[in-house]
Design an enzyme around this catalytic site. Sequence first.
Site, PDB file in Angstrom:
ATOM      1  N   HIS A 163       0.510  -0.841  -0.057  1.00 36.88           N
ATOM      2  CA  HIS A 163      -0.160  -0.185  -0.505  1.00 36.88           C
ATOM      3  C   HIS A 163       1.106   1.412   0.207  1.00 36.88           C
ATOM      4  CE1 HIS A 163      -3.151  -3.119   2.519  1.00 36.88           C
ATOM      5  NE2 HIS A 163      -3.612  -2.343   1.033  1.00 36.88           N
ATOM      6  N   LYS A 202     -16.356  -7.501   5.353  1.00 37.84           N
ATOM      7  CA  LYS A 202     -15.048  -8.353   4.891  1.00 37.84           C
ATOM      8  C   LYS A 202     -14.670  -8.400   6.063  1.00 37.84           C
ATOM      9  CE  LYS A 202     -12.616  -6.842   0.947  1.00 37.84           C
ATOM     10  NZ  LYS A 202     -11.508  -5.643   0.472  1.00 37.84           N
ATOM     11  N   ARG A 231      -2.023  -5.474  -8.433  1.00 39.51           N
ATOM     12  CA  ARG A 231      -1.148  -6.722  -8.164  1.00 39.51           C
ATOM     13  C   ARG A 231      -0.457  -7.636  -9.430  1.00 39.51           C
ATOM     14  NH1 ARG A 231      -3.093  -7.335  -2.723  1.00 39.51           N
ATOM     15  NH2 ARG A 231      -4.430  -7.105  -4.506  1.00 39.51           N
ATOM     16  N   SER A 271      -2.988  -7.593   2.554  1.00 38.49           N
ATOM     17  CA  SER A 271      -3.162  -7.666   4.123  1.00 38.49           C
ATOM     18  C   SER A 271      -3.247  -8.628   4.762  1.00 38.49           C
ATOM     19  CB  SER A 271      -4.111  -6.891   4.090  1.00 38.49           C
ATOM     20  OG  SER A 271      -3.687  -5.289   4.190  1.00 38.49           O
TER      21      SER A 271
HETATM   22  P1  ADP Z   1      -9.986  -3.273  -1.214  1.00 37.57           P
HETATM   23  O1  ADP Z   1     -11.119  -3.916   0.088  1.00 37.57           O
HETATM   24  O2  ADP Z   1     -10.336  -2.360  -1.568  1.00 37.57           O
HETATM   25  O3  ADP Z   1      -9.400  -4.242  -1.839  1.00 37.57           O
HETATM   26  P2  ADP Z   1      -7.487  -3.574   0.447  1.00 37.57           P
HETATM   27  O4  ADP Z   1      -6.387  -2.438   1.150  1.00 37.57           O
HETATM   28  O5  ADP Z   1      -6.976  -5.142   0.049  1.00 37.57           O
HETATM   29  O6  ADP Z   1      -8.796  -2.851   0.371  1.00 37.57           O
HETATM   30  O7  ADP Z   1      -6.867  -2.853  -0.946  1.00 37.57           O
HETATM   31  C1  ADP Z   1      -6.536  -1.324  -1.386  1.00 37.57           C
HETATM   32  C2  ADP Z   1      -5.983  -1.027  -2.252  1.00 37.57           C
HETATM   33  O8  ADP Z   1      -4.577  -1.490  -3.093  1.00 37.57           O
HETATM   34  C3  ADP Z   1      -6.581  -1.798  -3.880  1.00 37.57           C
HETATM   35  O9  ADP Z   1      -6.279  -1.261  -4.848  1.00 37.57           O
HETATM   36  C4  ADP Z   1      -5.757  -3.414  -3.857  1.00 37.57           C
HETATM   37  O10 ADP Z   1      -5.234  -3.437  -5.224  1.00 37.57           O
HETATM   38  C5  ADP Z   1      -4.464  -2.416  -3.164  1.00 37.57           C
HETATM   39  N1  ADP Z   1      -3.002  -3.198  -2.909  1.00 37.57           N
HETATM   40  C6  ADP Z   1      -3.510  -4.110  -1.751  1.00 37.57           C
HETATM   41  N2  ADP Z   1      -2.292  -4.054  -1.859  1.00 37.57           N
HETATM   42  C7  ADP Z   1      -1.357  -3.755  -2.180  1.00 37.57           C
HETATM   43  C8  ADP Z   1      -0.003  -4.316  -3.078  1.00 37.57           C
HETATM   44  N3  ADP Z   1       0.811  -5.137  -1.856  1.00 37.57           N
HETATM   45  N4  ADP Z   1       0.398  -3.568  -3.665  1.00 37.57           N
HETATM   46  C9  ADP Z   1       0.196  -3.059  -4.707  1.00 37.57           C
HETATM   47  N5  ADP Z   1      -1.277  -2.722  -4.527  1.00 37.57           N
HETATM   48  C10 ADP Z   1      -1.991  -3.152  -3.617  1.00 37.57           C
END
Ligand code: ADP
Length: 162
Positions: free
Chosen positions: A18, A42, A91, A129
């Site tokens: 992130h 979630k 990703r 996460s």
């Molecule tokens: P959501 O519930 O909206 O998917 P996340 O916290 O899982 O929330 O992800 C938020 C954003 O960050 C999404 O666009 C996700 O693709 C991106 N994201 C999560 N982990 C990574 C990572 N390791 N590298 C790049 N982008 C990421």
Amino acid sequence: MKGLAVYPGTFDPVTNGHLDILQRGLEIFDRMIVGVAYSHRKNPLFTAEERVEMLRNVTREYQGVEIEAFEGLVINFVRSRNAEVIIRGLRAVSDFEYELQMALMNRKLAGNIKTVFMMPSAEYSFLSSSIVKEIFSLGKSVSCFVPDYVEQQLHTKFPHTR
Ligand code: ADP
């Protein structure tokens, strides 16, 4: 480029992936609002307030970043902040279908709002996460994947790991 972008997500908890996207976004936009979705569906490990607090802590040194929790539709949050750009991380191919669906639906609901996708550094392409929580709960360190402060907070949720 000048301007404001919103980076929405659940951030349960924030990872180095992130932060990679946030830093890349700041190379394009001079202000970024990280929108922390309550994401009740979630069933997050951390409360929205805890997720906001962790993000504030680990982005203290960043210029132009604000962290806020929000409830409901992303586009409503984006509009309420007078922004027109949503940043999302991509990703792997596996993210593509869901992200395309969301981006096209958001465009349908709010035609002026644009979604910008950014790819993280390859070392974070497999990071999520969920996987962080899973390996941490099984007793492995996640210090390569999250800031130290986040790892400390994970101990409070998984006391058996101390
Ligand atoms: P959501 O519930 O909206 O998917 P996340 O916290 O899982 O929330 O992800 C938020 C954003 O960050 C999404 O666009 C996700 O693709 C991106 N994201 C999560 N982990 C990574 C990572 N390791 N590298 C790049 N982008 C990421």
